[in-house]
Scaffold this motif. Structure first.
Motif, PDB file in Angstrom:
ATOM      1  N   ARG A  10       0.988  -1.122   0.078  1.00 25.53           N
ATOM      2  CA  ARG A  10       0.037   0.211   0.008  1.00 25.53           C
ATOM      3  C   ARG A  10       0.779   1.366   0.134  1.00 25.53           C
ATOM      4  O   ARG A  10       0.577   2.332  -0.690  1.00 25.53           O
ATOM      5  N   ALA A  11       1.764   1.271   0.653  1.00 30.89           N
ATOM      6  CA  ALA A  11       2.910   2.370   0.745  1.00 30.89           C
ATOM      7  C   ALA A  11       3.555   2.500  -0.754  1.00 30.89           C
ATOM      8  O   ALA A  11       3.655   3.574  -1.151  1.00 30.89           O
ATOM      9  N   ARG A  12       3.957   1.432  -1.318  1.00 35.15           N
ATOM     10  CA  ARG A  12       4.371   1.528  -2.560  1.00 35.15           C
ATOM     11  C   ARG A  12       3.162   2.119  -3.672  1.00 35.15           C
ATOM     12  O   ARG A  12       3.796   2.976  -4.713  1.00 35.15           O
ATOM     13  N   GLN A  13       2.178   1.670  -3.559  1.00 38.02           N
ATOM     14  CA  GLN A  13       1.048   2.097  -4.524  1.00 38.02           C
ATOM     15  C   GLN A  13       0.412   3.651  -4.216  1.00 38.02           C
ATOM     16  O   GLN A  13       0.254   4.318  -5.091  1.00 38.02           O
ATOM     17  N   SER A  14       0.686   3.971  -2.974  1.00 41.16           N
ATOM     18  CA  SER A  14       0.122   5.256  -2.726  1.00 41.16           C
ATOM     19  C   SER A  14       1.249   6.388  -3.161  1.00 41.16           C
ATOM     20  O   SER A  14       0.737   7.439  -3.758  1.00 41.16           O
ATOM     21  N   VAL A  15       2.501   6.021  -3.242  1.00 41.07           N
ATOM     22  CA  VAL A  15       3.509   6.787  -3.775  1.00 41.07           C
ATOM     23  C   VAL A  15       3.151   7.171  -5.356  1.00 41.07           C
ATOM     24  O   VAL A  15       3.264   8.052  -6.011  1.00 41.07           O
ATOM     25  N   LYS A  16       2.860   5.945  -5.922  1.00 38.74           N
ATOM     26  CA  LYS A  16       2.355   5.926  -7.488  1.00 38.74           C
ATOM     27  C   LYS A  16       1.223   6.853  -7.624  1.00 38.74           C
ATOM     28  O   LYS A  16       1.156   7.844  -8.746  1.00 38.74           O
ATOM     29  N   VAL A  17       0.207   6.636  -6.954  1.00 36.75           N
ATOM     30  CA  VAL A  17      -1.047   7.267  -6.895  1.00 36.75           C
ATOM     31  C   VAL A  17      -1.126   8.661  -6.826  1.00 36.75           C
ATOM     32  O   VAL A  17      -1.590   9.619  -7.619  1.00 36.75           O
ATOM     33  N   ASN A  18      -0.269   9.167  -5.661  1.00 37.71           N
ATOM     34  CA  ASN A  18       0.240  10.392  -5.224  1.00 37.71           C
ATOM     35  C   ASN A  18       0.553  11.394  -6.510  1.00 37.71           C
ATOM     36  O   ASN A  18       0.090  12.180  -6.850  1.00 37.71           O
ATOM     37  N   ALA A  19       1.900  10.604  -7.204  1.00 35.91           N
ATOM     38  CA  ALA A  19       2.311  11.310  -8.159  1.00 35.91           C
ATOM     39  C   ALA A  19       1.504  11.351  -9.476  1.00 35.91           C
ATOM     40  O   ALA A  19       1.398  12.264 -10.158  1.00 35.91           O
ATOM     41  N   HIS A  20       0.453  10.400  -9.909  1.00 41.61           N
ATOM     42  CA  HIS A  20      -0.578  10.380 -10.916  1.00 41.61           C
ATOM     43  C   HIS A  20      -1.435  11.596 -10.797  1.00 41.61           C
ATOM     44  O   HIS A  20      -1.798  12.155 -11.452  1.00 41.61           O
ATOM     45  N   ASN A  21      -1.820  11.779  -9.463  1.00 41.57           N
ATOM     46  CA  ASN A  21      -2.982  12.795  -9.024  1.00 41.57           C
ATOM     47  C   ASN A  21      -2.068  14.181  -8.827  1.00 41.57           C
ATOM     48  O   ASN A  21      -3.079  15.091  -9.529  1.00 41.57           O
ATOM     49  N   ALA A  22      -1.072  14.212  -8.742  1.00 48.85           N
ATOM     50  CA  ALA A  22      -0.464  15.450  -8.722  1.00 48.85           C
ATOM     51  C   ALA A  22      -0.164  15.917 -10.033  1.00 48.85           C
ATOM     52  O   ALA A  22      -0.577  17.098 -10.375  1.00 48.85           O
ATOM     53  N   ALA A  23       0.035  15.077 -11.015  1.00 51.64           N
ATOM     54  CA  ALA A  23       0.030  15.316 -12.454  1.00 51.64           C
ATOM     55  C   ALA A  23      -1.144  15.657 -13.134  1.00 51.64           C
ATOM     56  O   ALA A  23      -1.263  16.757 -13.771  1.00 51.64           O
ATOM     57  N   LEU A  24      -2.282  15.189 -12.687  1.00 48.64           N
ATOM     58  CA  LEU A  24      -3.541  15.480 -13.096  1.00 48.64           C
ATOM     59  C   LEU A  24      -3.991  17.085 -12.640  1.00 48.64           C
ATOM     60  O   LEU A  24      -4.661  17.679 -13.139  1.00 48.64           O
ATOM     61  N   ARG A  25      -3.663  17.223 -11.486  1.00 52.56           N
ATOM     62  CA  ARG A  25      -3.993  18.501 -10.706  1.00 52.56           C
ATOM     63  C   ARG A  25      -3.315  19.620 -11.474  1.00 52.56           C
ATOM     64  O   ARG A  25      -3.801  20.705 -11.744  1.00 52.56           O
ATOM     65  N   SER A  26      -1.979  19.304 -11.679  1.00 50.54           N
ATOM     66  CA  SER A  26      -1.314  20.241 -12.729  1.00 50.54           C
ATOM     67  C   SER A  26      -1.684  20.518 -14.094  1.00 50.54           C
ATOM     68  O   SER A  26      -1.738  21.527 -14.488  1.00 50.54           O
ATOM     69  N   THR A  27      -2.364  19.384 -14.721  1.00 54.50           N
ATOM     70  CA  THR A  27      -3.033  19.553 -16.046  1.00 54.50           C
ATOM     71  C   THR A  27      -4.169  20.523 -15.824  1.00 54.50           C
ATOM     72  O   THR A  27      -4.551  21.173 -16.751  1.00 54.50           O
TER      73      THR A  27
END
Length: 123
Positions: A10-27
Motif C-alpha cells: 500500500r505504501a508503494r502504491q500510494s507513492v505512485k497514485v500520489n504522483a499521478h494525482n499531482a500530474a492531473l492537478r497540474s493539468t
C-alpha cells in the motif's frame, strides 16, 4: 515503516497514485490558466474556443475525483462569466477569475474585540 507485506505494498502504491494525482492537478491548473490567458487578450472568440477545449479537461479530472465536482463547476462558472463579461453582457470582472485561479491567501484577520472600559470607582 510498514510491518506487513500488505502495508508495504500500500505504501508503494500510494507513492505512485500520489504522483499521478499531482500530474492531473497540474493539468487542471494549466487548462484553467490557458482560458484565463485567452480572456485577458480580450478576444472573445479565442476565449470561447479555449474554454471549449479545456472544459473537458476540467470535467475529466472532476470525474476521477481529483477535485470535487462542485469545485469544477465553480471554475467553469467563473470562466464563463468572465467570457460573457467581454461582450458586456454581465458586469462580472476578471478579478474574480484571477482569485479563483490564484492560490488561497491568508484568511482575513478577525475583528479585534473591544477593550473593556474601566469603570470609575464610585466614591
Amino acid at each position: 515503516m510498514a510491518n506487513t507485506a500488505q502495508a508495504r505494498k500500500r505504501a508503494r502504491q500510494s507513492v505512485k497514485v500520489n504522483a499521478h494525482n499531482a500530474a492531473l492537478r497540474s493539468t487542471l491548473r494549466t487548462a484553467i490558466k490557458k482560458v484565463i490567458k485567452a480572456i485577458q487578450t480580450g478576444d472573445k472568440a479565442a476565449a470561447v474556443a479555449s474554454y471549449q477545449e479545456n472544459v473537458s479537461v476540467i470535467d475529466r479530472i472532476a470525474d476521477k475525483k481529483i477535485i470535487h465536482k462542485n469545485k469544477a463547476a465553480r471554475h467553469k462558472s467563473r470562466l464563463t462569466a468572465a467570457i460573457k463579461a467581454l461582450s458586456g453582457d454581465t458586469p462580472a470582472t476578471l478579478a474574480s477569475v484571477k482569485k479563483a485561479a490564484a492560490p488561497k491567501a491568508e484568511a482575513a484577520p478577525a475583528k479585534k474585540a473591544a477593550k473593556p472600559r474601566a469603570k470609575k470607582a464610585a466614591e
